[in-house]
Write a protein that holds these residues in place. Structure first.
Motif, short mmCIF file in Angstrom:
data_model
loop_
_atom_site.label_atom_id
_atom_site.label_comp_id
_atom_site.label_asym_id
_atom_site.label_seq_id
_atom_site.Cartn_x
_atom_site.Cartn_y
_atom_site.Cartn_z
N UNK A 75 39.41 58.31 30.43
CA UNK A 75 38.78 58.73 31.67
C UNK A 75 37.77 59.85 31.50
N UNK A 76 37.58 60.35 30.27
CA UNK A 76 36.65 61.46 30.08
C UNK A 76 35.21 61.08 30.44
N UNK A 77 34.85 59.81 30.31
CA UNK A 77 33.50 59.37 30.69
C UNK A 77 33.47 58.77 32.08
N UNK A 78 34.48 57.98 32.41
CA UNK A 78 34.48 57.23 33.67
C UNK A 78 35.07 57.98 34.85
N UNK A 79 35.90 58.99 34.56
CA UNK A 79 36.61 59.68 35.63
C UNK A 79 37.93 59.00 35.99
N UNK A 80 38.24 57.90 35.32
CA UNK A 80 39.47 57.15 35.59
C UNK A 80 40.60 57.65 34.69
N UNK A 81 40.87 58.93 34.80
CA UNK A 81 41.88 59.59 34.00
C UNK A 81 43.26 59.01 34.29
N UNK A 82 44.09 58.95 33.26
CA UNK A 82 45.45 58.41 33.40
C UNK A 82 46.46 59.54 33.33
N UNK A 107 40.78 51.41 37.91
CA UNK A 107 40.40 50.54 36.80
C UNK A 107 40.73 51.23 35.48
N UNK A 108 41.38 50.49 34.59
CA UNK A 108 41.72 51.03 33.28
C UNK A 108 40.79 50.53 32.19
N UNK A 109 40.13 49.42 32.43
CA UNK A 109 39.29 48.80 31.40
C UNK A 109 37.84 49.29 31.48
N UNK A 110 37.24 49.48 30.33
CA UNK A 110 35.84 49.93 30.28
C UNK A 110 34.88 48.87 30.83
N UNK A 111 35.37 47.64 31.06
CA UNK A 111 34.53 46.60 31.66
C UNK A 111 34.51 46.70 33.18
N UNK A 112 35.27 47.66 33.73
CA UNK A 112 35.31 47.85 35.17
C UNK A 112 36.48 47.17 35.86
N UNK A 114 40.68 46.29 36.49
CA UNK A 114 41.94 47.02 36.56
C UNK A 114 42.64 47.03 35.21
N UNK A 115 42.68 45.87 34.54
CA UNK A 115 43.38 45.71 33.28
C UNK A 115 42.43 45.19 32.21
N UNK A 116 42.71 45.55 30.98
CA UNK A 116 41.95 44.99 29.85
C UNK A 116 42.37 43.54 29.60
N UNK A 117 43.49 43.12 30.18
CA UNK A 117 44.00 41.76 29.99
C UNK A 117 43.61 40.89 31.18
N UNK A 118 42.33 40.55 31.28
CA UNK A 118 41.80 39.81 32.42
C UNK A 118 41.45 38.37 32.08
N UNK A 119 41.90 37.89 30.91
CA UNK A 119 41.66 36.49 30.52
C UNK A 119 42.92 35.90 29.92
#
Length: 148
Positions: A75-82, A107-112, A114-119
């Motif tokens: 989250x240091x770049x996106x603001x989506x700190x955990x 959102x946790x994924x850098x692609x925007x 919620x999850x990095x597991x979107x496929x």
């Protein structure tokens, strides 16, 4: 960071004891599964001793970026700190599970997403395996968030 980790003990101490004795791999890393409070898998990442110590000491998820070869605070770049609600270790102390609250859009994924597991992986003939989108709505525009 001041957190130090106990040296590995006996099989019984590792599996049944109350002392945290994380097992880092030959590269000095330990895998970390990250979920939200409801148990939805958000991401998988690696931690080195510095990232794990920073996470424990601050209550904010830190990881080790293998591609950038450096520590990073999620989250240091996106603001989506955990914010870590709970940190668990598996039976032989070589994998971690972080239950977190994600700031901002959630959102946790850098692609925007919620999850990095979107496929989902769908089988087929050799070489014909395909990926099917699942829960792939973007919660933010990565181009607007990650500039540079």
């Amino acid at each position: 960071m001041t957190a130090m980790f106990a040296p590995r003990g006996s099989h019984e101490e590792i599996e049944e004891g109350a002392v945290f004795q994380p097992k880092f791999d030959r590269d000095g890393l330990i895998g970390a599964i990250v979920t939200d409070a409801k148990g939805v898998v958000l991401m998988f990442a690696h931690m080195n001793a510095e990232a794990l110590a920073a996470t424990i000491e601050t209550g904010v998820a830190h990881f080790y970026s293998r591609s950038r070869a450096k520590l990073w605070k999620k989250g240091e770049s996106s603001g989506h700190e955990m914010t870590v609600e709970e940190l668990r270790v598996d039976c032989d102390q070589d994998a971690l599970w972080l239950k977190v609250r994600v700031a901002g859009t959630g959102a946790a994924c850098h692609t925007g997403r919620k999850s990095c597991f979107y496929r989902a992986v769908e089988g087929g003939a050799a070489g014909a395996t395909r990926l099917r989108p699942v829960d792939d709505a973007r919660l933010f525009d990565p181009k607007a968030v990650y500039k540079g």
